[in-house]
Design a protein around this motif. Structure first.
Motif, PDB file in Angstrom:
ATOM      1  N   ASP A  46     -16.555  -0.757  41.393  1.00 28.60           N
ATOM      2  CA  ASP A  46     -16.354  -1.908  42.277  1.00 28.60           C
ATOM      3  C   ASP A  46     -15.345  -2.868  41.653  1.00 28.60           C
ATOM      4  N   LYS A  47     -15.100  -3.977  42.335  1.00 32.03           N
ATOM      5  CA  LYS A  47     -14.029  -4.893  41.921  1.00 32.03           C
ATOM      6  C   LYS A  47     -14.304  -5.597  40.585  1.00 32.03           C
ATOM      7  N   ALA A  48     -15.529  -5.493  40.078  1.00 28.44           N
ATOM      8  CA  ALA A  48     -15.830  -6.093  38.763  1.00 28.44           C
ATOM      9  C   ALA A  48     -15.433  -5.159  37.623  1.00 28.44           C
ATOM     10  N   ASP A  49     -15.032  -3.912  37.953  1.00 28.86           N
ATOM     11  CA  ASP A  49     -14.805  -2.897  36.923  1.00 28.86           C
ATOM     12  C   ASP A  49     -13.352  -2.800  36.461  1.00 28.86           C
ATOM     13  N   CYS A  50     -13.223  -2.494  35.164  1.00 25.66           N
ATOM     14  CA  CYS A  50     -11.935  -2.078  34.610  1.00 25.66           C
ATOM     15  C   CYS A  50     -12.084  -0.592  34.299  1.00 25.66           C
ATOM     16  N   VAL A  51     -11.230   0.219  34.917  1.00 32.12           N
ATOM     17  CA  VAL A  51     -11.335   1.675  34.783  1.00 32.12           C
ATOM     18  C   VAL A  51     -10.205   2.210  33.917  1.00 32.12           C
ATOM     19  N   LEU A  52     -10.567   3.094  32.992  1.00 33.66           N
ATOM     20  CA  LEU A  52      -9.570   3.820  32.200  1.00 33.66           C
ATOM     21  C   LEU A  52      -9.453   5.212  32.804  1.00 33.66           C
ATOM     22  N   GLU A  53      -8.244   5.541  33.287  1.00 35.75           N
ATOM     23  CA  GLU A  53      -8.018   6.896  33.798  1.00 35.75           C
ATOM     24  C   GLU A  53      -7.175   7.654  32.775  1.00 35.75           C
ATOM     25  N   ILE A  54      -7.642   8.848  32.433  1.00 36.40           N
ATOM     26  CA  ILE A  54      -6.928   9.690  31.466  1.00 36.40           C
ATOM     27  C   ILE A  54      -6.207  10.783  32.246  1.00 36.40           C
ATOM     28  N   GLY A  55      -4.894  10.868  32.061  1.00 32.22           N
ATOM     29  CA  GLY A  55      -4.098  11.887  32.749  1.00 32.22           C
ATOM     30  C   GLY A  55      -4.003  11.677  34.245  1.00 32.22           C
ATOM     31  N   PRO A  56      -3.356  10.592  34.688  1.00 34.31           N
ATOM     32  CA  PRO A  56      -3.259  10.315  36.134  1.00 34.31           C
ATOM     33  C   PRO A  56      -2.374  11.290  36.904  1.00 34.31           C
ATOM     34  N   GLY A  57      -1.552  12.070  36.202  1.00 30.49           N
ATOM     35  CA  GLY A  57      -0.660  13.010  36.903  1.00 30.49           C
ATOM     36  C   GLY A  57       0.364  12.270  37.737  1.00 30.49           C
ATOM     37  N   ILE A  58       0.357  12.502  39.067  1.00 25.92           N
ATOM     38  CA  ILE A  58       1.314  11.790  39.937  1.00 25.92           C
ATOM     39  C   ILE A  58       0.661  10.559  40.570  1.00 25.92           C
ATOM     40  N   GLY A  59      -0.594  10.281  40.179  1.00 24.21           N
ATOM     41  CA  GLY A  59      -1.258   9.068  40.682  1.00 24.21           C
ATOM     42  C   GLY A  59      -2.234   9.310  41.815  1.00 24.21           C
ATOM     43  N   THR A  60      -2.603  10.573  42.033  1.00 18.81           N
ATOM     44  CA  THR A  60      -3.480  10.929  43.159  1.00 18.81           C
ATOM     45  C   THR A  60      -4.799  10.154  43.124  1.00 18.81           C
ATOM     46  N   ILE A  73      -6.357   1.124  34.088  1.00 14.93           N
ATOM     47  CA  ILE A  73      -5.378   1.449  33.040  1.00 14.93           C
ATOM     48  C   ILE A  73      -5.271   2.965  33.030  1.00 14.93           C
ATOM     49  N   ALA A  74      -4.078   3.486  33.281  1.00 14.35           N
ATOM     50  CA  ALA A  74      -3.869   4.932  33.349  1.00 14.35           C
ATOM     51  C   ALA A  74      -3.014   5.375  32.160  1.00 14.35           C
ATOM     52  N   VAL A  75      -3.534   6.293  31.359  1.00 17.76           N
ATOM     53  CA  VAL A  75      -2.813   6.779  30.173  1.00 17.76           C
ATOM     54  C   VAL A  75      -2.330   8.201  30.449  1.00 17.76           C
ATOM     55  N   GLU A  76      -1.006   8.387  30.460  1.00 16.57           N
ATOM     56  CA  GLU A  76      -0.395   9.680  30.783  1.00 16.57           C
ATOM     57  C   GLU A  76       0.474  10.150  29.619  1.00 16.57           C
ATOM     58  N   ILE A  77       0.253  11.383  29.191  1.00 15.18           N
ATOM     59  CA  ILE A  77       0.994  11.921  28.033  1.00 15.18           C
ATOM     60  C   ILE A  77       2.397  12.426  28.414  1.00 15.18           C
ATOM     61  N   ASP A  78       2.565  12.900  29.660  1.00 16.73           N
ATOM     62  CA  ASP A  78       3.819  13.541  30.072  1.00 16.73           C
ATOM     63  C   ASP A  78       4.841  12.497  30.518  1.00 16.73           C
ATOM     64  N   LYS A  79       5.889  12.340  29.726  1.00 14.48           N
ATOM     65  CA  LYS A  79       6.941  11.337  30.022  1.00 14.48           C
ATOM     66  C   LYS A  79       7.587  11.577  31.386  1.00 14.48           C
ATOM     67  N   ALA A  80       7.658  12.852  31.800  1.00 10.80           N
ATOM     68  CA  ALA A  80       8.313  13.187  33.077  1.00 10.80           C
ATOM     69  C   ALA A  80       7.559  12.612  34.272  1.00 10.80           C
ATOM     70  N   LEU A  81       6.287  12.277  34.085  1.00 13.23           N
ATOM     71  CA  LEU A  81       5.493  11.746  35.199  1.00 13.23           C
ATOM     72  C   LEU A  81       5.601  10.229  35.345  1.00 13.23           C
ATOM     73  N   ILE A  82       6.123   9.552  34.334  1.00 11.61           N
ATOM     74  CA  ILE A  82       6.150   8.086  34.372  1.00 11.61           C
ATOM     75  C   ILE A  82       6.985   7.544  35.543  1.00 11.61           C
ATOM     76  N   PRO A  83       8.213   8.066  35.793  1.00 10.03           N
ATOM     77  CA  PRO A  83       8.975   7.558  36.953  1.00 10.03           C
ATOM     78  C   PRO A  83       8.262   7.833  38.281  1.00 10.03           C
ATOM     79  N   ILE A  84       7.561   8.962  38.374  1.00 12.28           N
ATOM     80  CA  ILE A  84       6.819   9.283  39.605  1.00 12.28           C
ATOM     81  C   ILE A  84       5.697   8.262  39.802  1.00 12.28           C
ATOM     82  N   LEU A  85       4.965   7.982  38.718  1.00  8.59           N
ATOM     83  CA  LEU A  85       3.865   7.011  38.791  1.00  8.59           C
ATOM     84  C   LEU A  85       4.370   5.618  39.161  1.00  8.59           C
TER      85      LEU A  85
END
Length: 288
Positions: A46-60, A73-85
C-alpha cells in the motif's frame, strides 16, 4: 505508457531498443497481467510501503508496484536496460532506478535513505541461477525487511516450505524457516514468460519473523551443522557430521548429544526439525 504485462507491448519495447536477452543474467520477463496482479496482492503493498524490486527488467512489475506503493527502488544489473526503464517508468515519480548488483548493494543503507530505516518489502522476479544467494544475503545481513515476495523456480519454492522427512527438505528449508514463514501463493507455467524458461515457476512469500522461532547459541555454528548434516543426506547423522569437511564432529560427542535429547543415534539429519537442530547445535557448541 502502455502496460508491459501485455505481450505485444513487451515485444514493441524490446524491438524499439533492439534488446537482446542476456543468458548470464537469467532474464525471463513476465507477460501475464493476472500473475502480476497476484504478486502485488500477495505482497500486501500500500501507499505506506517502500518496495525494493530486484531485477526490474523493462519495468513490467515496476509499473504495478509504482501504482500501489509509496516508493519503489528498483536495482537492475544490466546496463542495457537502464535507458528502457527511463522510458517505461517516466510517468512514475515515486520510482528510483539504480544500476548495480544487488549482492554488492548496501540494502541497509538504502532502507535508511529511502525509508527512514523502516522495514522494506522486497518484490522480485529473480534470476533462477542466483535465487538462494540473493534471499539468504538479505536475511543474513540483518537488513530491515518486512517480507520478500518473489518468483522463483517451482522446485526451489517447494524446498523453502518443505518439512522434515520429505524429499524436498534440506539446508535451504531450514535456513529460510529460521528467518521467515514461507508460503507458496501461486504456481506459474513457462508460457507466462518471455523467453519461456524450461522449468515451472512459483511465487513464494517469505514473511520475516521479528525474531527466529528457535534460540541458537551461535547462528553460524547452527548453519554449519545443518549444512554438514545434509552434505551426505542418506547417511546417519553421526556419520554425516563425522565425515564433514567443514566441521568434523566426533561420533561420540554427537551420539552423547542425541542421547541427551532422547533421539536415536541411528537417525538421519533429514528427520530433525529446526528446533531439534537448534538444540543439538547448542549442546555441541557448549561441549566444544
Amino acid at each position: 505508457m502502455a502496460t508491459l504485462g501485455i505481450p505485444q507491448n513487451t515485444i514493441a519495447v524490446l524491438q524499439k531498443y533492439q534488446f537482446h536477452f542476456q543468458k548470464k543474467y537469467g532474464q525471463n520477463f513476465l507477460i501475464d497481467t493476472s500473475v502480476l496482479e497476484r504478486i502485488i496482492r500477495a505482497a500486501h503493498i500500500d501507499k505506506a510501503d517502500c518496495v525494493l524490486e530486484i531485477g526490474p527488467g523493462i519495468g513490467t512489475m515496476t509499473q504495478y508496484l509504482a501504482e500501489s506503493a509509496g516508493k519503489v527502488i528498483a536495482v537492475e544489473i544490466d546496463k542495457a536496460l537502464i535507458p528502457i526503464l527511463e522510458e517505461t517508468l517516466a510517468p512514475y515519480e515515486n520510482v528510483t532506478v539504480l544500476q548495480g548488483d544487488i549482492l554488492k548493494t548496501d540494502v541497509g543503507e538504502l532502507a535508511e535513505r529511502c525509508n527512514g530505516g523502516k522495514p522494506l518489502k522486497v518484490v522480485a522476479n529473480l534470476p533462477y541461477y542466483i535465487t538462494t544467494p540473493i534471499i539468504m544475503g538479505l536475511f543474513e545481513k540483518s537488513v530491515p525487511l518486512e517480507s520478500i515476495t518473489v518468483m522463483v523456480q517451482k522446485e526451489v519454492a517447494e524446498r523453502m516450505q518443505a518439512g522434515p522427512g520429505t524429499k524436498d527438505y534440506g539446508a535451504l528449508s531450514l535456513a529460510v524457516q529460521y528467518y521467515a514463514e514461507p508460503e507458496i501463493v501461486a504456481n506459474v507455467p513457462p508460457n507466462c514468460f518471455m523467453p519461456r524458461p524450461n522449468v515451472g515457476s512459483a511465487v513464494v512469500k517469505l514473511k520475516r519473523f521479528e525474531k527466529p522461532p528457535v534460540e541458537a547459541a551461535d547462528e553460524k555454528f547452527l548453519f554449519m551443522l545443518i549444512r554438514a548434516a545434509f552434505s551426505q543426506r542418506r547417511k546417519m547423522l553421526i556419520n554425516a557430521l563425522a565425515g564433514s569437511g567443514e566441521a568434523a564432529f566426533s561420533k561420540e560427542r554427537t551420539e552423547a548429544a542425541l542421547e541427551a535429547m532422547g533421539i536415536s543415534a541411528q537417525i538421519r539429519g533429514e528427520k530433525l526439525t529446526l528446533s531439534q537442530f537448534a538444540e543439538l547445535s547448542n549442546l555441541l557448541y557448549t561441549s566444544e
